[in-house]
Design a protein around this motif. Structure first.
Motif, PDB file in Angstrom:
ATOM      1  N   UNK A 164       4.492   2.994   9.947  1.00 46.61           N
ATOM      2  CA  UNK A 164       4.380   2.949   8.485  1.00 46.61           C
ATOM      3  C   UNK A 164       4.957   1.648   7.925  1.00 46.61           C
ATOM      4  N   UNK A 165       6.103   1.224   8.484  1.00 48.51           N
ATOM      5  CA  UNK A 165       6.722  -0.025   8.035  1.00 48.51           C
ATOM      6  C   UNK A 165       5.834  -1.220   8.347  1.00 48.51           C
ATOM      7  N   UNK A 166       5.233  -1.230   9.533  1.00 41.51           N
ATOM      8  CA  UNK A 166       4.362  -2.334   9.909  1.00 41.51           C
ATOM      9  C   UNK A 166       3.149  -2.426   8.982  1.00 41.51           C
ATOM     10  N   UNK A 167       2.521  -1.277   8.710  1.00 41.74           N
ATOM     11  CA  UNK A 167       1.351  -1.287   7.838  1.00 41.74           C
ATOM     12  C   UNK A 167       1.681  -1.733   6.424  1.00 41.74           C
ATOM     13  N   UNK A 168       2.806  -1.241   5.898  1.00 42.22           N
ATOM     14  CA  UNK A 168       3.205  -1.620   4.530  1.00 42.22           C
ATOM     15  C   UNK A 168       3.519  -3.115   4.440  1.00 42.22           C
ATOM     16  N   UNK A 169       4.312  -3.615   5.385  1.00 42.04           N
ATOM     17  CA  UNK A 169       4.697  -5.029   5.347  1.00 42.04           C
ATOM     18  C   UNK A 169       3.492  -5.943   5.573  1.00 42.04           C
ATOM     19  N   UNK A 170       2.580  -5.533   6.444  1.00 38.42           N
ATOM     20  CA  UNK A 170       1.390  -6.350   6.693  1.00 38.42           C
ATOM     21  C   UNK A 170       0.520  -6.430   5.448  1.00 38.42           C
ATOM     22  N   UNK A 171       0.473  -5.332   4.678  1.00 39.97           N
ATOM     23  CA  UNK A 171      -0.312  -5.340   3.442  1.00 39.97           C
ATOM     24  C   UNK A 171       0.291  -6.285   2.410  1.00 39.97           C
ATOM     25  N   UNK A 172       1.603  -6.463   2.447  1.00 39.91           N
ATOM     26  CA  UNK A 172       2.257  -7.395   1.520  1.00 39.91           C
ATOM     27  C   UNK A 172       1.957  -8.831   1.914  1.00 39.91           C
ATOM     28  N   UNK A 173       2.176  -9.157   3.182  1.00 38.31           N
ATOM     29  CA  UNK A 173       1.904 -10.496   3.712  1.00 38.31           C
ATOM     30  C   UNK A 173       1.864 -10.410   5.226  1.00 38.31           C
ATOM     31  N   UNK A 174       0.899 -11.058   5.846  1.00 38.27           N
ATOM     32  CA  UNK A 174       0.661 -10.874   7.270  1.00 38.27           C
ATOM     33  C   UNK A 174       1.840 -11.278   8.143  1.00 38.27           C
ATOM     34  N   UNK A 175       2.633 -12.228   7.703  1.00 38.77           N
ATOM     35  CA  UNK A 175       3.738 -12.708   8.530  1.00 38.77           C
ATOM     36  C   UNK A 175       4.987 -11.837   8.412  1.00 38.77           C
TER      37      UNK A 175
END
Length: 369
Positions: A164-175
């Motif tokens: 869930x953390x990976x998906x949320x952070x990736x949606x904010x910015x890929x890096x």
């Protein structure tokens, strides 16, 4: 007399700095694995759209784990464990940082991602045997089962938070997922600088090179009847559990269960595991080991049979969560015994062999399911 009793009573695990460092280091390592498991394929799909490349990267991480597993056990037994832990976390932090920098600079390269995935898999696999072997060095024997029980909660927490953390952070910015992972690993590296492991309780015997070390480790582990039997039990239990997860997912999909309900079903597994981990130490102290091991097998068999007749979706997830509840107790019972009876000079190789059984089951279970 009272004063002497107080002085010899070990402090609680919550105040054991060495244990806290080991626990948090392995947790951040597992959380990073879960973040990368989602973030790396998402990055590849976003940059190239190739599902083949995304699958290849995930396979490279798994191959790295398998390749490093047994040699990592030898390293944990022959080299300085604190230094091994520090090198693994620092190396992973640098490798993941390079991905974040490449994304920020718009310098994405698939070969670079594959190299990072391989390094991450190798170093991640090398960390676990050293951490597990160092556990009895910082935790008194009277608290070892409690420490092992607390350790069983880590994978469930990481599984709940990581994707869930990976998906949320990736949606904010890929890096950002890679930045967060690198920062966590760097923080763990700094904490490991202050870890102090006491001297080994017994000297490490010199053997005839790495091949001799591997053979000696396998010979000793497989020569212990109880350890040999519990290894086979762990292999079969992990095989059943990983197979059940795929069956639950596939059955729910075939019956057109919504994605949200499927996600909730998987969350039941994590919640059951966490609840079981919270009670594992008390149950371990109250129940004889044979009752736990045989009882887990029969309870799992009964719950699995019940899964064949209940509706798909949440009912299956609830039964899977009930099965997960007993996993920490069973693992605590088996791992505490294995760690206790294994000499310090062989604990790294024991952990590596246990990891090899678990990895083999994790690889074969989904296919079998």
């Amino acid at each position: 007399m009272k004063k002497s009793a107080v002085e010899t009573t070990p402090p609680p695990l919550s105040r054991n700095r060495g244990y806290a460092t080991l626990w948090s280091g392995q947790f951040l390592s597992e959380l990073g694995n879960e973040i990368n498991f989602i973030a790396i394929p998402l990055l590849i799909l976003a940059m190239s759209g190739s599902a083949l490349e995304a699958g290849l990267a995930s396979s490279v991480v798994a191959v790295g784990h398998l390749l490093a597993n047994i040699p990592a056990g030898v390293i944990a037994d022959r080299w300085d464990r604190r230094r091994t832990l520090l090198i693994c976390q620092t190396g992973r932090a640098l490798a993941i940082s390079s991905v974040a920098i490449a994304v920020w600079l718009d310098a994405y390269s698939f070969p670079h991602i594959l190299l990072v995935a391989l390094i991450d898999g190798l170093l991640g696999a090398a960390f676990e045997p050293a951490e597990q072997a160092a556990l009895p060095q910082v935790v008194p024997a009277s608290q070892l089962s409690r420490a092992v029980a607390a350790n069983t909660a880590r994978p469930f927490i990481a599984t709940l938070l990581g994707p869930a953390l990976a998906g949320f952070l990736f949606a904010v910015q890929r890096a950002i997922p890679f930045v967060v992972d690198a920062v966590m690993l760097a923080f763990s590296s700094v904490a490991l600088l202050f870890l102090r492991l006491p001297p080994r309780p017994e000297p490490v015997q010199e053997e005839q090179g790495p091949g001799g070390d591997l053979v000696a480790g396998f010979r000793w582990v497989l020569g212990q009847r109880v350890i040999r039997t519990t290894l086979l039990w762990m292999l079969m239990s992990n095989l059943v559990f990983t197979t059940l997860i795929i069956i639950v997912l596939a059955t729910s999909h075939e019956d057109q269960v919504g994605a949200g309900v499927i996600g909730l079903s998987m969350a039941c597994m994590g919640a059951g595991g966490l609840f079981g981990a919270a009670l594992a130490d008390r149950l371990h102290a109250a129940l004889p080991a044979p009752v736990v091991i045989v009882g887990f097998s029969w309870v799992t068999a009964a719950l699995t049979a019940l899964m064949a007749v209940v509706p798909s979706g949440l009912p299956l997830g609830l039964l899977l969560g009930c099965t997960a509840f007993f996993v920490p107790l069973a693992n605590t019972t088996v791992l505490t015994y294995q760690i206790t009876v294994t000499p310090d000079a062989l604990r790294g190789r024991l952990t590596a062999i246990v990891g090899l059984c678990g990895g083999g089951a994790a690889a074969l279970g989904p296919l079998l399911g």
